[in-house]
Motif scaffolding. Structure first.
Motif, mmCIF file in Angstrom:
data_model
loop_
_atom_site.group_PDB
_atom_site.id
_atom_site.type_symbol
_atom_site.label_atom_id
_atom_site.label_comp_id
_atom_site.label_asym_id
_atom_site.label_seq_id
_atom_site.Cartn_x
_atom_site.Cartn_y
_atom_site.Cartn_z
ATOM 1 N N TYR A 143 -1.825 -4.671 1.103
ATOM 2 C CA TYR A 143 -1.033 -4.774 -0.293
ATOM 3 C C TYR A 143 -2.083 -4.686 -1.005
ATOM 4 C CZ TYR A 143 2.404 -7.661 2.390
ATOM 5 O OH TYR A 143 3.980 -7.808 2.651
ATOM 6 N N ASN A 144 -2.717 -3.795 -2.223
ATOM 7 C CA ASN A 144 -3.170 -3.195 -3.439
ATOM 8 C C ASN A 144 -2.545 -4.579 -4.492
ATOM 9 O OD1 ASN A 144 -4.382 -1.571 -2.003
ATOM 10 N ND2 ASN A 144 -2.622 0.110 -2.796
ATOM 11 N N ASN A 146 0.879 -0.661 0.023
ATOM 12 C CA ASN A 146 0.077 -0.297 -0.018
ATOM 13 C C ASN A 146 0.883 1.160 0.338
ATOM 14 O OD1 ASN A 146 -2.173 1.991 1.056
ATOM 15 N ND2 ASN A 146 -3.461 1.046 1.940
ATOM 16 N N GLN A 162 -7.308 -6.154 -3.302
ATOM 17 C CA GLN A 162 -6.883 -5.653 -1.503
ATOM 18 C C GLN A 162 -6.460 -6.624 -0.851
ATOM 19 O OE1 GLN A 162 -8.132 -2.377 1.000
ATOM 20 N NE2 GLN A 162 -6.747 -2.300 2.326
ATOM 21 N N ARG A 202 -6.124 -1.524 -10.310
ATOM 22 C CA ARG A 202 -6.249 -1.986 -8.887
ATOM 23 C C ARG A 202 -7.646 -2.717 -9.021
ATOM 24 N NH1 ARG A 202 -7.648 0.344 -3.926
ATOM 25 N NH2 ARG A 202 -8.123 -1.228 -2.241
ATOM 26 N N ASN A 233 -11.845 -5.662 -5.166
ATOM 27 C CA ASN A 233 -12.358 -4.505 -5.538
ATOM 28 C C ASN A 233 -13.310 -4.136 -6.670
ATOM 29 O OD1 ASN A 233 -12.250 -4.033 -2.976
ATOM 30 N ND2 ASN A 233 -10.057 -3.295 -2.771
ATOM 31 N N LEU A 281 -3.096 -5.637 -8.215
ATOM 32 C CA LEU A 281 -3.418 -4.713 -9.886
ATOM 33 C C LEU A 281 -3.177 -6.061 -10.446
ATOM 34 C CD1 LEU A 281 -0.214 -2.625 -8.914
ATOM 35 C CD2 LEU A 281 -2.743 -1.598 -8.640
#
Length: 82
Positions: free
Chosen positions: A16-17, A8, A27, A24, A46, A19
């Motif tokens: 953490y994100n 993040n 998470q 994105r 998300n 991708l």
């Protein structure tokens, strides 16, 4: 294209994100308090417009690797249904 885990941007530990390229899509983070060892990590997809019946957008896992594997599996199922 596979998913990539990046820390993040705010520097939070164990947050953490996830991708897909520059998008994105999820998470993963470690819970501060977990009553069970198998539920220490939370993963979530998300920003998806809809979910096929029975497909979870969130879940719990014992490790970062387990959370990433679960999120990858759900992402692949969502892509196949889109």
């Amino acid at each position: 294209m596979s998913l990539v885990v990046k820390p993040n941007a705010d520097g939070s530990a164990d947050d953490y994100n996830v991708l897909h390229g520059e998008l994105r899509v999820g998470q993963i983070y470690k819970r501060k308090v977990a009553l069970r060892p198998e539920a220490q990590w939370v993963w979530a997809l998300n920003g998806l417009p809809e979910c096929p019946n029975g497909l979870a957008f969130t879940g719990l896992a014992a490790s970062l690797d387990d959370a990433m594997a679960a999120l990858n599996a759900r992402w692949a199922k969502w892509l196949a249904s889109a």
